[in-house]
Design a protein around this motif. Structure first.
Motif, PDB file in Angstrom:
ATOM      1  N   CYS A 154      -3.199   6.974  -5.961  1.00  0.00           N
ATOM      2  CA  CYS A 154      -4.446   6.877  -5.191  1.00  0.00           C
ATOM      3  C   CYS A 154      -4.403   7.804  -3.990  1.00  0.00           C
ATOM      4  O   CYS A 154      -5.384   8.485  -3.691  1.00  0.00           O
ATOM      5  N   ASN A 155      -3.283   7.842  -3.292  1.00  0.00           N
ATOM      6  CA  ASN A 155      -3.161   8.741  -2.146  1.00  0.00           C
ATOM      7  C   ASN A 155      -3.249  10.186  -2.589  1.00  0.00           C
ATOM      8  O   ASN A 155      -3.896  11.006  -1.938  1.00  0.00           O
ATOM      9  N   LEU A 206      -0.432   3.097  -6.450  1.00  0.00           N
ATOM     10  CA  LEU A 206      -0.751   3.323  -5.040  1.00  0.00           C
ATOM     11  C   LEU A 206      -0.448   4.760  -4.636  1.00  0.00           C
ATOM     12  O   LEU A 206      -1.215   5.379  -3.893  1.00  0.00           O
ATOM     13  N   ALA A 207       0.646   5.295  -5.119  1.00  0.00           N
ATOM     14  CA  ALA A 207       0.988   6.682  -4.805  1.00  0.00           C
ATOM     15  C   ALA A 207      -0.048   7.625  -5.409  1.00  0.00           C
ATOM     16  O   ALA A 207      -0.442   8.605  -4.785  1.00  0.00           O
ATOM     17  N   ALA A 252       5.882  -4.206 -10.824  1.00  0.00           N
ATOM     18  CA  ALA A 252       6.080  -3.686  -9.467  1.00  0.00           C
ATOM     19  C   ALA A 252       6.110  -2.157  -9.476  1.00  0.00           C
ATOM     20  O   ALA A 252       5.486  -1.502  -8.629  1.00  0.00           O
ATOM     21  N   ALA A 253       6.826  -1.575 -10.434  1.00  0.00           N
ATOM     22  CA  ALA A 253       6.907  -0.115 -10.515  1.00  0.00           C
ATOM     23  C   ALA A 253       5.539   0.487 -10.801  1.00  0.00           C
ATOM     24  O   ALA A 253       5.167   1.518 -10.214  1.00  0.00           O
ATOM     25  N   THR A 254       4.772  -0.147 -11.666  1.00  0.00           N
ATOM     26  CA  THR A 254       3.436   0.339 -11.994  1.00  0.00           C
ATOM     27  C   THR A 254       2.527   0.292 -10.772  1.00  0.00           C
ATOM     28  O   THR A 254       1.765   1.232 -10.510  1.00  0.00           O
ATOM     29  N   MET A 255       2.617  -0.776 -10.008  1.00  0.00           N
ATOM     30  CA  MET A 255       1.785  -0.904  -8.808  1.00  0.00           C
ATOM     31  C   MET A 255       2.144   0.171  -7.777  1.00  0.00           C
ATOM     32  O   MET A 255       1.263   0.759  -7.153  1.00  0.00           O
ATOM     33  N   ILE A 256       3.430   0.437  -7.617  1.00  0.00           N
ATOM     34  CA  ILE A 256       3.859   1.450  -6.656  1.00  0.00           C
ATOM     35  C   ILE A 256       3.353   2.825  -7.084  1.00  0.00           C
ATOM     36  O   ILE A 256       2.834   3.600  -6.269  1.00  0.00           O
ATOM     37  N   LEU A 257       3.476   3.129  -8.370  1.00  0.00           N
ATOM     38  CA  LEU A 257       2.987   4.417  -8.866  1.00  0.00           C
ATOM     39  C   LEU A 257       1.469   4.528  -8.720  1.00  0.00           C
ATOM     40  O   LEU A 257       0.954   5.597  -8.389  1.00  0.00           O
TER      41      LEU A 257
END
Length: 52
Positions: free
Chosen positions: A25-26, A22-23, A15-20
């Motif tokens: 990518c922005n 996505l951040a 979950a932490a990896t996915m959030i990072l």
């Protein structure tokens, strides 16, 4: 209190990896737009400075 299991820790890391990701990518998308805008400004400046 129970000790977290290995699968719980793994889920948290995913979950932490996915959030990072996505951040990032922005951030990368914004940086790409900034670089593009800078390139356009340089091109416009060079065109304006070129003698005709």
């Amino acid at each position: 209190m129970q000790k977290p299991s290995t699968s719980d820790i793994g889920r948290g890391l995913v979950a932490a990896t996915m959030i990072l990701a996505l951040a990032a990518c922005n951030t990368i998308g914004g940086a790409g737009r900034d670089v593009s805008a800078t390139g356009n400004a340089v091109t416009s400046g060079a065109s304006a400075a070129t003698p005709r």
